[in-house]
Each structure stands twice: as C-alpha cells, then as structure tokens.
Write a protein that holds these residues in place. Sequence first.
Motif, PDB file in Angstrom:
ATOM      1  N   MET A   1     -54.588  36.846  17.789  1.00 49.59           N
ATOM      2  CA  MET A   1     -54.451  35.993  19.053  1.00 49.59           C
ATOM      3  C   MET A   1     -55.567  34.923  19.120  1.00 49.59           C
ATOM      4  SD  MET A   1     -52.703  35.538  22.001  1.00 49.59           S
ATOM      5  CE  MET A   1     -52.931  34.759  23.468  1.00 49.59           C
ATOM      6  N   LEU A   2     -54.936  33.717  19.261  1.00 45.70           N
ATOM      7  CA  LEU A   2     -56.008  32.482  19.345  1.00 45.70           C
ATOM      8  C   LEU A   2     -56.756  32.412  20.556  1.00 45.70           C
ATOM      9  CD1 LEU A   2     -53.692  29.625  17.912  1.00 45.70           C
ATOM     10  CD2 LEU A   2     -55.778  30.496  16.627  1.00 45.70           C
ATOM     11  N   ASP A   3     -58.045  32.200  20.406  1.00 39.37           N
ATOM     12  CA  ASP A   3     -58.732  31.965  21.685  1.00 39.37           C
ATOM     13  C   ASP A   3     -58.720  30.505  22.023  1.00 39.37           C
ATOM     14  OD1 ASP A   3     -60.549  32.114  23.733  1.00 39.37           O
ATOM     15  OD2 ASP A   3     -62.291  32.644  22.567  1.00 39.37           O
TER      16      ASP A   3
ATOM     17  N   MET B   1     -59.965  15.619  18.938  1.00 41.20           N
ATOM     18  CA  MET B   1     -59.369  16.671  19.690  1.00 41.20           C
ATOM     19  C   MET B   1     -59.445  17.739  18.519  1.00 41.20           C
ATOM     20  SD  MET B   1     -56.101  15.185  21.512  1.00 41.20           S
ATOM     21  CE  MET B   1     -56.411  13.915  22.728  1.00 41.20           C
ATOM     22  N   ALA B   2     -59.579  19.142  19.024  1.00 44.14           N
ATOM     23  CA  ALA B   2     -59.272  20.418  18.004  1.00 44.14           C
ATOM     24  C   ALA B   2     -58.025  20.222  17.619  1.00 44.14           C
ATOM     25  CB  ALA B   2     -59.687  21.442  18.979  1.00 44.14           C
ATOM     26  N   LEU B   3     -57.823  20.970  16.604  1.00 43.10           N
ATOM     27  CA  LEU B   3     -56.548  21.082  15.686  1.00 43.10           C
ATOM     28  C   LEU B   3     -56.161  22.438  15.486  1.00 43.10           C
ATOM     29  CD1 LEU B   3     -54.110  19.687  14.374  1.00 43.10           C
ATOM     30  CD2 LEU B   3     -55.691  19.382  12.397  1.00 43.10           C
ATOM     31  N   ILE B   4     -54.968  22.846  15.558  1.00 47.77           N
ATOM     32  CA  ILE B   4     -54.341  24.063  15.126  1.00 47.77           C
ATOM     33  C   ILE B   4     -53.162  23.535  14.305  1.00 47.77           C
ATOM     34  CG2 ILE B   4     -53.197  26.274  15.601  1.00 47.77           C
ATOM     35  CD1 ILE B   4     -55.294  26.373  18.097  1.00 47.77           C
ATOM     36  N   LYS B   5     -53.160  23.750  13.092  1.00 46.29           N
ATOM     37  CA  LYS B   5     -52.100  23.462  12.136  1.00 46.29           C
ATOM     38  C   LYS B   5     -50.697  24.527  12.048  1.00 46.29           C
ATOM     39  CE  LYS B   5     -55.170  21.138   8.667  1.00 46.29           C
ATOM     40  NZ  LYS B   5     -55.508  20.901   7.299  1.00 46.29           N
ATOM     41  N   VAL B   6     -49.684  23.871  12.221  1.00 44.89           N
ATOM     42  CA  VAL B   6     -48.532  25.020  12.176  1.00 44.89           C
ATOM     43  C   VAL B   6     -47.794  24.801  10.362  1.00 44.89           C
ATOM     44  CG1 VAL B   6     -46.458  25.719  12.980  1.00 44.89           C
ATOM     45  CG2 VAL B   6     -48.054  24.489  14.456  1.00 44.89           C
ATOM     46  N   ASP B   7     -47.995  25.942   9.570  1.00 46.96           N
ATOM     47  CA  ASP B   7     -47.624  25.768   8.441  1.00 46.96           C
ATOM     48  C   ASP B   7     -46.251  25.699   8.448  1.00 46.96           C
ATOM     49  OD1 ASP B   7     -46.787  28.406   8.280  1.00 46.96           O
ATOM     50  OD2 ASP B   7     -48.679  29.039   7.276  1.00 46.96           O
ATOM     51  N   LYS B   8     -45.727  25.538   7.099  1.00 48.56           N
ATOM     52  CA  LYS B   8     -44.226  25.470   6.691  1.00 48.56           C
ATOM     53  C   LYS B   8     -43.389  26.900   7.259  1.00 48.56           C
ATOM     54  CE  LYS B   8     -44.492  21.463   4.951  1.00 48.56           C
ATOM     55  NZ  LYS B   8     -44.060  20.480   6.010  1.00 48.56           N
ATOM     56  N   ASN B   9     -44.038  27.925   7.309  1.00 52.33           N
ATOM     57  CA  ASN B   9     -43.785  29.091   7.513  1.00 52.33           C
ATOM     58  C   ASN B   9     -43.738  29.541   9.106  1.00 52.33           C
ATOM     59  OD1 ASN B   9     -42.740  29.935   4.956  1.00 52.33           O
ATOM     60  ND2 ASN B   9     -45.193  30.275   4.453  1.00 52.33           N
ATOM     61  N   GLY B  10     -44.385  28.682   9.689  1.00 54.00           N
ATOM     62  CA  GLY B  10     -44.483  28.703  11.413  1.00 54.00           C
ATOM     63  C   GLY B  10     -45.796  29.380  11.692  1.00 54.00           C
TER      64      GLY B  10
ATOM     65  N   LEU C   1     -49.826  29.900  12.385  1.00 48.21           N
ATOM     66  CA  LEU C   1     -50.973  28.940  12.921  1.00 48.21           C
ATOM     67  C   LEU C   1     -52.231  28.977  12.201  1.00 48.21           C
ATOM     68  CD1 LEU C   1     -50.190  29.632  16.541  1.00 48.21           C
ATOM     69  CD2 LEU C   1     -49.230  27.846  15.124  1.00 48.21           C
ATOM     70  N   GLN C   2     -52.976  28.160  11.853  1.00 47.05           N
ATOM     71  CA  GLN C   2     -54.397  27.900  11.294  1.00 47.05           C
ATOM     72  C   GLN C   2     -55.152  27.208  12.287  1.00 47.05           C
ATOM     73  OE1 GLN C   2     -54.254  26.241   7.396  1.00 47.05           O
ATOM     74  NE2 GLN C   2     -56.275  26.055   7.347  1.00 47.05           N
ATOM     75  N   SER C   3     -56.229  27.616  12.785  1.00 44.80           N
ATOM     76  CA  SER C   3     -57.183  26.992  13.470  1.00 44.80           C
ATOM     77  C   SER C   3     -58.027  26.146  12.579  1.00 44.80           C
ATOM     78  CB  SER C   3     -58.153  28.047  14.410  1.00 44.80           C
ATOM     79  OG  SER C   3     -58.943  27.452  15.203  1.00 44.80           O
ATOM     80  N   GLU C   4     -58.501  24.950  13.412  1.00 42.57           N
ATOM     81  CA  GLU C   4     -59.439  24.101  12.586  1.00 42.57           C
ATOM     82  C   GLU C   4     -60.174  23.248  13.896  1.00 42.57           C
ATOM     83  OE1 GLU C   4     -58.023  21.741   9.213  1.00 42.57           O
ATOM     84  OE2 GLU C   4     -58.955  19.941  10.608  1.00 42.57           O
ATOM     85  N   ASN C   5     -61.457  23.282  13.871  1.00 46.68           N
ATOM     86  CA  ASN C   5     -62.286  22.319  14.711  1.00 46.68           C
ATOM     87  C   ASN C   5     -61.998  20.959  14.420  1.00 46.68           C
ATOM     88  OD1 ASN C   5     -63.093  24.507  16.144  1.00 46.68           O
ATOM     89  ND2 ASN C   5     -64.699  24.804  14.520  1.00 46.68           N
TER      90      ASN C   5
END
Length: 198
Positions: free
Chosen positions: A1-3, A182-191, A193-197
Amino acid sequence: MLDLSEYKALIFDLDGTLVNSMPAHLEAWQHASQIHHFPFDKTWLGSKGGMPSRNIVKLINDRYELTLDPEQVSQTKAQHFATIRDHCELIPATAKLLCDYYNKKKIAIGTGSQRENALKLLQGKSIEHCFDVLISANDVSEHKPHPATFLAAAKALGVSPKQCVVFEDAELGFEAAHRAGMALIKVDKNGQLQSENA
C-alpha cells in the motif's frame, strides 16, 4: 500500500493511467493513417502518449516530410476513437486509489486529451464526479513534457506543487511531473505502480 499521507493532492493522467485506452488510441491512429496515407509506426506513436493529437500530426509531418492538416487528421482519429472508447477498461490499481482517496484528498485529472473527449471517457466509466479539477489540452497552451498541465491543476486545487503527487504512464508525463517539482508514481504497462520522488 502506497503511503500518500504527505500529499494534499493527487493528479492523475487519464489515458494509460486511469483507463487502459492506449490500445484504442493506437487503433484510431492506424485508422487515420489509412485514411490520410501516412506511415503507421505503433511504437513511435505509443511514445507520444500525453501529447495532443494535433501536435502529434505536426511531428508526423516533420518526420515524413508531409503536409497533413493537423485538424483534419486529429478529427479523423478522434471520431474513430469515439466508436471504440466504451471498450476501454479502468486500470485496477489507480482506480482503487481513486476510490480510496475520494473525498479525502483533492484530486485532479491532468491530460493531453481534448476536454470533450476526456469527459466522455470519464463519464463512460462513471467516475467524472470523483475529480475536483480537470485540466485538458484545451486549458493550457503548452503541453507535456511542459509542466503547464500539472501546474495548472495544482493552482486550481489551491495547493503547492510540492504537495502534489502525479500518477503517469508515459515518458512525456514523467518529464512534466519532474519539471513541475511534483512527486511521481509511474504506472507501468501492466498497471502496476512504482513510486518515485520528484
């Protein structure tokens, strides 16, 4: 779960981030390429996700030394997309986040799509009421990778860029989020989520 507790606002891209519409967009581009006689490069067109169709047609003209009418070609593409958009499904991970934070945080859409098209896609999935703000290609003069779309969303929400987290699936959108601070959360091709500052 993303915080996401440190953020006051969530900004979602639409196509490929909330709704799995990129295959339909590519099908619509293929249809337009047959009507207007330009090469269909699926990978190259896919890399332009987040850019308004008119701008993509200008790039097609530059790439292939053509003189296509951006308005006419983008209209052909949009008309075909309209016939197939109802088959696009929500992306589960981002749709769940939307439900989890609805009425708990400020939420915006920041899309390169035309406002009318974005609204119809949202309405087709019955989620148009979940957003405080919709920033579309009609609302800014400079589009992704320029940060204007996301900065306009933050301003309309009444929050600073550093209080926002962006959900994006495309390289142009990643760059726009970074440039917006802004902070970024990437959505990959499989849907996923990958968090990134930022």
